[in-house]
Design a protein around this motif. Structure first.
Motif, PDB file in Angstrom:
ATOM      1  N   ARG A  99       0.833  -1.212   0.000  1.00 21.00           N
ATOM      2  CA  ARG A  99       0.000   0.000   0.000  1.00 21.00           C
ATOM      3  C   ARG A  99       0.861   1.253   0.000  1.00 21.00           C
ATOM      4  O   ARG A  99       0.607   2.197  -0.750  1.00 21.00           O
ATOM      5  N   THR A 102       2.496   1.710  -3.397  1.00 19.68           N
ATOM      6  CA  THR A 102       1.520   2.166  -4.390  1.00 19.68           C
ATOM      7  C   THR A 102       1.214   3.646  -4.220  1.00 19.68           C
ATOM      8  O   THR A 102       1.170   4.404  -5.197  1.00 19.68           O
ATOM      9  N   LEU A 103       1.013   4.073  -2.973  1.00 22.52           N
ATOM     10  CA  LEU A 103       0.743   5.490  -2.709  1.00 22.52           C
ATOM     11  C   LEU A 103       1.943   6.352  -3.090  1.00 22.52           C
ATOM     12  O   LEU A 103       1.783   7.429  -3.686  1.00 22.52           O
ATOM     13  N   GLU A 105       4.249   5.685  -5.346  1.00 16.75           N
ATOM     14  CA  GLU A 105       4.343   5.723  -6.811  1.00 16.75           C
ATOM     15  C   GLU A 105       3.279   6.639  -7.404  1.00 16.75           C
ATOM     16  O   GLU A 105       3.539   7.369  -8.362  1.00 16.75           O
ATOM     17  N   ALA A 106       2.079   6.637  -6.839  1.00 12.72           N
ATOM     18  CA  ALA A 106       1.014   7.519  -7.334  1.00 12.72           C
ATOM     19  C   ALA A 106       1.376   8.978  -7.099  1.00 12.72           C
ATOM     20  O   ALA A 106       1.162   9.830  -7.964  1.00 12.72           O
ATOM     21  N   ARG A 107       1.938   9.277  -5.930  1.00  9.88           N
ATOM     22  CA  ARG A 107       2.362  10.650  -5.647  1.00  9.88           C
ATOM     23  C   ARG A 107       3.463  11.093  -6.601  1.00  9.88           C
ATOM     24  O   ARG A 107       3.444  12.199  -7.119  1.00  9.88           O
ATOM     25  N   ALA A 109       4.011   9.941  -9.607  1.00 12.38           N
ATOM     26  CA  ALA A 109       3.429  10.094 -10.946  1.00 12.38           C
ATOM     27  C   ALA A 109       2.665  11.408 -11.043  1.00 12.38           C
ATOM     28  O   ALA A 109       2.745  12.106 -12.061  1.00 12.38           O
ATOM     29  N   ASP A 110       1.925  11.779  -9.989  1.00 11.07           N
ATOM     30  CA  ASP A 110       1.190  13.045  -9.990  1.00 11.07           C
ATOM     31  C   ASP A 110       2.153  14.226 -10.069  1.00 11.07           C
ATOM     32  O   ASP A 110       1.919  15.184 -10.808  1.00 11.07           O
ATOM     33  N   HIS A 113       3.653  14.731 -13.555  1.00 11.70           N
ATOM     34  CA  HIS A 113       2.745  15.288 -14.563  1.00 11.70           C
ATOM     35  C   HIS A 113       2.348  16.722 -14.245  1.00 11.70           C
ATOM     36  O   HIS A 113       1.435  17.275 -14.839  1.00 11.70           O
ATOM     37  N   GLU A 117      -1.179  18.431  -5.030  1.00 10.04           N
ATOM     38  CA  GLU A 117      -2.353  18.098  -4.234  1.00 10.04           C
ATOM     39  C   GLU A 117      -3.318  19.267  -4.137  1.00 10.04           C
ATOM     40  O   GLU A 117      -4.511  19.093  -4.208  1.00 10.04           O
TER      41      GLU A 117
END
Length: 125
Positions: A99, A102-103, A105-107, A109-110, A113, A117
């Motif tokens: 978890r 994943t969090l 990696e998502a941060r 990726a955000d 780009h 937040e």
């Protein structure tokens, strides 16, 4: 006599394998105390098998071999129980780590780009 030598070597090998633990200090201390008891009992039962038969008769078991089998069944069940608890703990840790990864990696990726937040507001607005 040969079986005694073989069994003593087997006990020594198990002893070496069990002392290579990397667990915490308390767990390691308990394990080592149990190991000392195991080694003492194993060596005594190998060198003096009639003593194991006397103990078996004293507790109501017909033969020393039967008493040893019962003890091994209990040790096996203890091992299974301990392994099950350890596997459940490891599974929970793996889930938590997955978890978090994943969090993270998502941060990443955000942020890659250009997404943040919350957009920053100018102070004079």
């Amino acid at each position: 006599m040969l079986i005694q030598v073989i069994l003593l070597v087997a006990v020594a090998v198990v002893t070496l394998l069990l002392t290579r633990s990397t667990a915490g200090a308390r767990h390691q201390a308990i394990r080592r105390l149990g190991l000392v008891v195991f080694i003492t009992a194993a060596v005594a039962s190998i060198l003096f098998p009639q003593g194991l038969s006397r103990i078996a008769n004293a507790v109501g078991v017909g033969r020393g071999a039967d008493l040893l089998l019962y003890a091994l069944v209990i040790a096996f069940l203890s091992y299974i129980s301990t392994s099950h608890r350890r596997m459940n703990r490891m599974s929970r840790q793996i889930t938590a780590l997955t978890r978090e990864l994943t969090l993270a990696e998502a941060r990443a990726a955000d942020q890659g780009h250009g997404l943040t937040e919350e957009p920053e507001m100018p102070e004079d607005a």
